[in-house]
Design a protein around this motif. Structure first.
Motif, PDB file in Angstrom:
ATOM      1  N   ASP A 140      33.098  39.849  39.676  1.00 32.01           N
ATOM      2  CA  ASP A 140      32.482  39.400  41.049  1.00 32.01           C
ATOM      3  C   ASP A 140      32.994  37.957  41.160  1.00 32.01           C
ATOM      4  O   ASP A 140      33.450  37.330  42.457  1.00 32.01           O
ATOM      5  CB  ASP A 140      31.111  39.190  40.867  1.00 32.01           C
ATOM      6  CG  ASP A 140      30.425  40.557  41.264  1.00 32.01           C
ATOM      7  OD1 ASP A 140      31.159  41.535  41.689  1.00 32.01           O
ATOM      8  OD2 ASP A 140      29.346  40.844  40.782  1.00 32.01           O
ATOM      9  N   ILE A 191      38.222  45.311  42.177  1.00 31.79           N
ATOM     10  CA  ILE A 191      39.082  44.211  42.028  1.00 31.79           C
ATOM     11  C   ILE A 191      39.894  43.907  43.379  1.00 31.79           C
ATOM     12  O   ILE A 191      40.744  44.594  43.954  1.00 31.79           O
ATOM     13  CB  ILE A 191      40.026  44.163  41.113  1.00 31.79           C
ATOM     14  CG1 ILE A 191      39.284  44.477  39.404  1.00 31.79           C
ATOM     15  CG2 ILE A 191      40.868  42.868  40.908  1.00 31.79           C
ATOM     16  CD1 ILE A 191      40.295  44.761  38.419  1.00 31.79           C
ATOM     17  N   ASN A 192      39.216  42.674  44.313  1.00 29.61           N
ATOM     18  CA  ASN A 192      39.971  42.139  45.656  1.00 29.61           C
ATOM     19  C   ASN A 192      39.678  40.808  45.507  1.00 29.61           C
ATOM     20  O   ASN A 192      39.127  40.081  46.135  1.00 29.61           O
ATOM     21  CB  ASN A 192      39.164  42.985  46.602  1.00 29.61           C
ATOM     22  CG  ASN A 192      37.818  42.622  46.444  1.00 29.61           C
ATOM     23  OD1 ASN A 192      36.946  42.380  45.497  1.00 29.61           O
ATOM     24  ND2 ASN A 192      37.071  42.586  47.773  1.00 29.61           N
ATOM     25  N   ILE A 193      40.679  40.024  44.407  1.00 29.01           N
ATOM     26  CA  ILE A 193      40.829  38.757  44.340  1.00 29.01           C
ATOM     27  C   ILE A 193      41.331  38.216  45.612  1.00 29.01           C
ATOM     28  O   ILE A 193      42.447  38.333  46.367  1.00 29.01           O
ATOM     29  CB  ILE A 193      41.837  38.315  43.265  1.00 29.01           C
ATOM     30  CG1 ILE A 193      41.526  39.165  41.906  1.00 29.01           C
ATOM     31  CG2 ILE A 193      41.954  36.826  43.096  1.00 29.01           C
ATOM     32  CD1 ILE A 193      42.389  38.979  40.569  1.00 29.01           C
ATOM     33  N   THR A 248      44.931  43.847  45.656  1.00 30.09           N
ATOM     34  CA  THR A 248      45.288  42.704  44.794  1.00 30.09           C
ATOM     35  C   THR A 248      46.463  43.278  43.990  1.00 30.09           C
ATOM     36  O   THR A 248      46.447  44.401  43.436  1.00 30.09           O
ATOM     37  CB  THR A 248      43.900  42.578  43.878  1.00 30.09           C
ATOM     38  OG1 THR A 248      42.878  42.126  44.588  1.00 30.09           O
ATOM     39  CG2 THR A 248      44.286  41.372  42.808  1.00 30.09           C
ATOM     40  N   ASN A 300      36.774  37.562  42.187  1.00 24.71           N
ATOM     41  CA  ASN A 300      36.926  38.161  43.436  1.00 24.71           C
ATOM     42  C   ASN A 300      36.565  37.059  44.762  1.00 24.71           C
ATOM     43  O   ASN A 300      37.199  36.828  45.489  1.00 24.71           O
ATOM     44  CB  ASN A 300      36.075  39.603  43.855  1.00 24.71           C
ATOM     45  CG  ASN A 300      36.716  40.691  43.148  1.00 24.71           C
ATOM     46  OD1 ASN A 300      37.812  40.469  42.899  1.00 24.71           O
ATOM     47  ND2 ASN A 300      35.955  41.713  42.951  1.00 24.71           N
TER      48      ASN A 300
END
Length: 114
Positions: A27, A54-56, A98, A30
């Protein structure tokens, strides 16, 4: 908040750990992004109650990689009972746009990509 860079220990039992669970650590990465290579070092097994997405948002690159791996000398298992909404089978991690993520199963200090 400041972007992440360096090593972060994940453990609910270690009072010196940076994050108590892998989900909490993901969290943060991201939300905050990275400003250098980041390694999440798992000190104990992780039982995920939801799909880890995972969506950095910022700055991953071939230099600023994001690695999840067991800490030195640890044998770690990541499990979940959560089924993927698209396939219906258990899924642990979803990569949401990502790049430059490394899942390293080794528990040595070497950076071995798998």
């Amino acid at each position: 908040a400041q972007q992440l860079s360096g090593d972060y220990v994940i453990s609910s039992a270690n009072p010196l750990a940076n994050f108590r669970t892998l989900a909490l650590a993901v969290d943060q990465i991201n939300t905050r992004g990275v400003s250098g290579p980041v390694r999440f070092l798992l000190d104990e097994d992780q039982n995920l109650t939801s799909l880890l997405s995972i969506n950095i948002i910022a700055n991953t690159s071939t230099t600023n990689t994001f690695t999840i791996k067991p800490n030195t000398g640890k044998n770690i298992t990541i499990t979940t009972t959560m089924a993927s909404p698209s396939t219906g089978i258990p899924a642990v991690i979803r990569f949401n746009g990502t790049n430059n993520v490394i899942i390293d199963g080794s528990n040595s200090t070497l950076n071995t990509k798998i």
